[in-house]
Design a protein around this motif. Structure first.
Motif, mmCIF file in Angstrom:
data_model
loop_
_atom_site.group_PDB
_atom_site.id
_atom_site.type_symbol
_atom_site.label_atom_id
_atom_site.label_comp_id
_atom_site.label_asym_id
_atom_site.label_seq_id
_atom_site.Cartn_x
_atom_site.Cartn_y
_atom_site.Cartn_z
ATOM 1 N N TRP A 1 7.347 17.702 -9.955
ATOM 2 C CA TRP A 1 6.859 18.303 -8.769
ATOM 3 C C TRP A 1 6.425 19.909 -9.092
ATOM 4 N N TYR A 2 5.369 20.067 -8.649
ATOM 5 C CA TYR A 2 4.591 21.409 -8.640
ATOM 6 C C TYR A 2 4.462 22.002 -7.088
ATOM 7 N N CYS A 26 -0.122 27.342 -8.878
ATOM 8 C CA CYS A 26 0.427 26.032 -8.928
ATOM 9 C C CYS A 26 1.564 26.177 -10.053
ATOM 10 N N TYR A 43 3.540 19.116 -4.621
ATOM 11 C CA TYR A 43 2.680 18.136 -5.274
ATOM 12 C C TYR A 43 3.280 17.285 -6.415
ATOM 13 N N CYS A 44 3.486 16.017 -6.087
ATOM 14 C CA CYS A 44 4.042 15.247 -7.353
ATOM 15 C C CYS A 44 2.961 15.045 -8.559
ATOM 16 N N ALA A 45 3.459 15.015 -9.618
ATOM 17 C CA ALA A 45 2.635 14.919 -10.692
ATOM 18 C C ALA A 45 3.275 13.987 -11.660
ATOM 19 N N CYS A 86 -3.389 23.479 -7.994
ATOM 20 C CA CYS A 86 -2.702 22.161 -8.582
ATOM 21 C C CYS A 86 -3.907 20.896 -8.355
ATOM 22 N N GLY A 87 -3.842 19.855 -9.022
ATOM 23 C CA GLY A 87 -4.909 18.816 -8.822
ATOM 24 C C GLY A 87 -5.857 18.835 -9.856
ATOM 25 N N TYR A 132 -2.324 12.960 -13.375
ATOM 26 C CA TYR A 132 -2.077 12.081 -12.163
ATOM 27 C C TYR A 132 -1.340 12.971 -11.103
ATOM 28 N N TRP A 133 -2.151 13.031 -9.869
ATOM 29 C CA TRP A 133 -1.421 14.014 -8.886
ATOM 30 C C TRP A 133 -1.344 13.275 -7.349
ATOM 31 N N GLY A 151 -0.130 15.852 -2.126
ATOM 32 C CA GLY A 151 0.475 16.904 -1.610
ATOM 33 C C GLY A 151 1.219 16.731 -0.272
#
Length: 127
Positions: free
Chosen positions: A36-37, A45, A94-96, A109-110, A116-117, A120
């Motif tokens: 997670w970011y 980010c 954001y999940c990464a 982020c992204g 992969y992201w 959000g």
């Protein structure tokens, strides 16, 4: 196509708790490193926490002792349990996922620095 779908954000008062979840699908490799970011307006980010498939975890100093990351490998799902939330935790989370997540800060982020992201999810903590 790889997809990361986040859930669980929302608004809470300081001292409260939230649990985020992220389910991944379509991976072309086994055992993704997931994490997670977060990013708020005008800031970098930053990596909040990450977890490998063997359960090895990392946390930002700002969340140690308050946040707990876990994962269900069978479901390719990662969870972030956030306790004792503070107003400064307010951000888009954001999940990464990638073969390896090693960067602790990005301009945004992204970016494709991580493969992969998710889209959000907003976490708002009021004082």
């Amino acid at each position: 196509e790889v997809r990361l779908v986040e859930s669980g954000g929302g608004s809470v008062q300081a001292g409260g708790s939230l649990r985020l979840a992220c389910t991944g699908s379509g991976f072309t490799f086994d055992d993704p490193h997931m994490g997670w970011y977060r990013q708020s307006h005008g800031t970098e980010c930053d990596l909040v926490s990450s977890i490998r498939s063997d359960g090895t975890t990392e946390y930002a100093d700002s969340v140690k002792g308050r946040f707990t990351i876990s994962r269900d490998n069978a479901k390719n799902t990662v969870y972030l349990e956030m306790n004792n939330l503070k107003p400064e935790d307010t951000a888009q989370y954001y999940c990464a996922a990638d073969r390896l997540i090693g960067v602790v800060a990005l301009a945004s982020c992204g970016t494709p620095f991580i493969s992969y992201w998710g889209k959000g999810i907003l976490v708002t903590v009021s004082s």
